[in-house]
Design a protein around this motif. Structure first.
Motif: not given
Length: 127
Positions: A97-111
């Motif tokens: 929502v606040y940083a964009g889908f690429p940031a969320a996707l990268n974060g989820l893959f890191a997790a």
């Protein structure tokens, strides 16, 4: 400095010490700064729990989108201070929502990498 070392151990455990050790030959002064400022001065302040500080840190690093190694360390740290995988996943999804889908996707893959590594350690310990 000592307060920072204690905080780093409590929050990041081995992952934090790995960062300090990796800096020993290139910039031991920077390792000292890590002990003193972020961990000795900021993380050790009253007002927020370590759990709350890790929520903010995970969100900020994910939003930056340029700090994957640090994000992985802090996902691990979040789990060390009581965050569940589900809570961390929700934090990272919120970033869409606040940083964009690429940031969320990268974060989820890191997790996903951190969760798998932790599961492998647990599995090895059971064998």
């Amino acid at each position: 400095m000592e307060r920072g070392q204690r905080a780093l151990d409590a929050i990041d455990g081995k992952a934090g010490q790995n960062v300090i050790d990796a800096l020993a030959d290139i910039s031991p002064d920077f390792a000292t700064y890590l002990f003193e400022f972020p961990f000795g001065d900021i993380y050790s302040r009253p007002g927020l729990s370590l759990r709350d500080r890790e929520i903010a840190t995970i969100a900020a690093l994910a939003a930056m989108g340029t700090a994957q190694p640090q994000l992985k360390v802090h996902i691990e740290a979040g789990m060390n201070v009581g965050l569940s995988q589900e809570e961390i996943t929700e934090i990272l999804m919120q970033m869409a929502v606040y940083a964009g889908f690429p940031a969320a996707l990268n974060g989820l893959f890191a997790a996903k990498e951190v969760y798998a590594a932790r599961a492998a350690v647990v599995t090895e310990g059971e064998a």
